[in-house]
Scaffold this active site. Structure first.
Site, PDB file in Angstrom:
ATOM      1  N   CYS A 194      -5.238  -0.439   6.202  1.00 30.57           N
ATOM      2  CA  CYS A 194      -5.789   0.923   6.284  1.00 30.57           C
ATOM      3  C   CYS A 194      -6.999   1.010   5.358  1.00 30.57           C
ATOM      4  CB  CYS A 194      -4.734   1.970   5.946  1.00 30.57           C
ATOM      5  SG  CYS A 194      -4.337   2.116   4.186  1.00 30.57           S
ATOM      6  N   CYS A 218       0.215   3.162   3.686  1.00 32.46           N
ATOM      7  CA  CYS A 218       0.698   2.661   4.981  1.00 32.46           C
ATOM      8  C   CYS A 218       1.719   1.539   4.855  1.00 32.46           C
ATOM      9  CB  CYS A 218      -0.477   2.191   5.829  1.00 32.46           C
ATOM     10  SG  CYS A 218      -1.197   0.622   5.268  1.00 32.46           S
ATOM     11  N   CYS A 260       0.833  -1.191   0.000  1.00 35.65           N
ATOM     12  CA  CYS A 260       0.000   0.000   0.000  1.00 35.65           C
ATOM     13  C   CYS A 260       0.876   1.252   0.000  1.00 35.65           C
ATOM     14  CB  CYS A 260      -0.905  -0.018   1.232  1.00 35.65           C
ATOM     15  SG  CYS A 260      -1.866   1.490   1.464  1.00 35.65           S
ATOM     16  N   ASP A 280      19.978  -1.605 -18.967  1.00 39.72           N
ATOM     17  CA  ASP A 280      19.734  -2.820 -18.196  1.00 39.72           C
ATOM     18  C   ASP A 280      18.622  -3.632 -18.863  1.00 39.72           C
ATOM     19  OD1 ASP A 280      19.263  -4.774 -16.344  1.00 39.72           O
ATOM     20  OD2 ASP A 280      18.766  -3.423 -14.685  1.00 39.72           O
ATOM     21  N   CYS A 332      -6.380  -2.232   0.857  1.00 42.19           N
ATOM     22  CA  CYS A 332      -5.314  -2.473   1.824  1.00 42.19           C
ATOM     23  C   CYS A 332      -5.896  -3.192   3.028  1.00 42.19           C
ATOM     24  CB  CYS A 332      -4.667  -1.157   2.249  1.00 42.19           C
ATOM     25  SG  CYS A 332      -3.387  -1.348   3.512  1.00 42.19           S
TER      26      CYS A 332
END
Length: 437
Positions: free
Chosen positions: A227, A205, A202, A344, A224
């Site tokens: 939260c 949080c 999340c 990369d 989430c």
């Protein structure tokens, strides 16, 4: 100012005279003469900016298609030259020598990292953010850096309408940090995507994200577990997806563009058009494809499909699309590691190639990192029939012409740009500055 504009226009004229695209050099020269030239050139234009990791070019092309169908006055940085110099070039090409923009609308594809540089000088009416995925880690860094650049760019346009992907927990988190009016888009769809998620935590949080349904990577109906952060019902939502079409705004629509990611692009474009009350969302249905993105060429009775891939999410989406094409296919994987691609190339190991194992007839790899790609395919049990070391695209064209199957080319950006003009010579078509649709 006038000298900078004339210099840019003259540079573009000379480049076009020699068959070149004139995408960034005119703007680069003009910026050297007048660093804030965009402020003057963009004055009075209604500016639509589209940014995000995947889908920028197609979303811009969809918006362009709708404006053309509605006979609006507009221009677009069609080539994908989406940094400050490319945007400046587009304005120079569509302004008078006195710096007055000749078109009502400017549709701008904007690189995520360059968004603050661009929006520092222009007053955007709409900023659409398609998504945020891991991409070119050596250039963009992790997702948090990309998100911060987009947030910084939006900060320069406090009065702009911001359009966000409600299915992306990363992108949608911008709503908590900006004061702009926000419109959202998303899909009511569950494909139980097995792909690797670019973000499992999340953004509010750092708790673990959970899903009621999922579409692609971290996109879906998220919530989430620790939260209150969750996916809201979008303002523009595609639902009831089937072979015959889908529902958007209570109407049955359809698109010839394949792949879930293109449904997101369609919905993002619809959100822009609907929010500005311009163009027709219905007109998006007749759009057939964008420059270098799911672009089709023909040779005899066979089709050559060119797919741009630049990160694991995009590659996974293209692989899923190809799996739905009937019959076996010849395939080529063009992998470069030039600056515009990202040095990369380890991202190819984050995608699963096994779904196309039974679709392959003959497989070729080409590009500056063709051996890396052949090795990656080998680990998923896919045999490479020929490794073309370097950018010998004429050899690839010979292989396409000698085959009897439809052909699919998965290509990174610079490989696509370098081979596309050769494809036009061999199979027909137009350069991007000549295209209308």
């Amino acid at each position: 100012m006038i000298i900078a504009i004339i210099t840019g226009k003259l540079c573009a004229f000379i480049l076009h005279l020699f068959g070149k695209g004139a995408t960034t050099l005119p703007g680069r020269l003009a910026l050297r003469l007048k660093y804030n030239i965009l402020t003057r050139l963009s004055k009075g234009a209604r500016i639509i900016c589209v940014t995000g990791t995947n889908g920028k070019t197609t979303t811009c092309a969809l918006i362009e298609h709708a404006l053309r169908q509605g006979n609006y006055s507009y221009f677009i940085n069609r080539s994908g030259a989406n940094m400050l110099s490319g945007v400046t070039t587009a304005f120079i090409m569509n302004s008078t020598v006195f710096g007055r923009c000749k078109k009502e609308f400017a549709i701008l594809e904007c690189d995520e990292n360059s968004l603050p540089l661009i929006l520092r000088y222009i007053d955007a009416e709409v900023i659409a953010v398609t998504n945020v995925f891991r991409d070119q880690l050596d250039r963009y860094g992790e997702i948090s850096k990309t998100l911060s650049k987009i947030r910084e760019g939006i900060g320069y346009s406090p009065s702009a309408l911001v359009i966000l992907n409600a299915d992306d927990p990363i992108t949608y988190s911008l709503k908590r940090e900006i004061e702009n009016r926000v419109v959202t888009f998303g899909l009511d769809l569950d494909v139980k995507s097995p792909g690797i998620s670019d973000s499992r935590h999340c953004p509010v949080c750092s708790g673990e994200l959970k899903y009621k349904s999922k579409t692609l990577s971290q996109l879906g109906k998220f919530y989430c577990g620790e939260c209150s952060y969750h996916r809201i019902t979008p303002d523009y939502e595609i639902s009831s997806v089937s072979e015959t079409g889908f529902i958007l705004g209570g109407r049955l629509l359809s698109t010839s563009l394949g792949g879930i990611y293109n449904l997101y692009n369609f919905c993002a474009a619809a959100a822009v058009l609907g929010s500005l009350k311009i163009g027709s969302i219905d007109s998006l249905c007749s759009f057939s494809g964008a420059f270098g993105r799911m672009e089709k060429f023909t040779f005899g009775e066979n089709t050559v499909l060119l797919l741009l891939v630049k990160n694991p999410v995009g590659l996974t989406g293209c692989i899923k699309y190809v799996c739905n094409i009937r019959g076996e296919l010849d395939m080529a994987f063009a992998l470069n590691d030039n600056d515009a691609d990202g040095r990369d190339v380890s991202w190819i190991w984050d995608s699963d190639f096994t779904p196309i194992k039974n679709k392959c007839n003959r497989v070729y790899t080409i590009g500056t990192r063709s051996y890396d790609m052949a090795l990656r395919l080998k680990y998923d049990g896919i045999k490479t029939h020929e490794i073309i070391n370097g950018e010998e695209y004429k050899r690839l064209i010979s292989l396409i012409k000698s085959g009897s199957s439809d052909f699919v080319v998965f290509s990174t950006y610079t490989a696509m740009m370098n081979m596309r003009h050769l494809f036009i010579d061999a199979f027909g078509g137009k350069e991007f500055w000549e295209q209308v649709d």
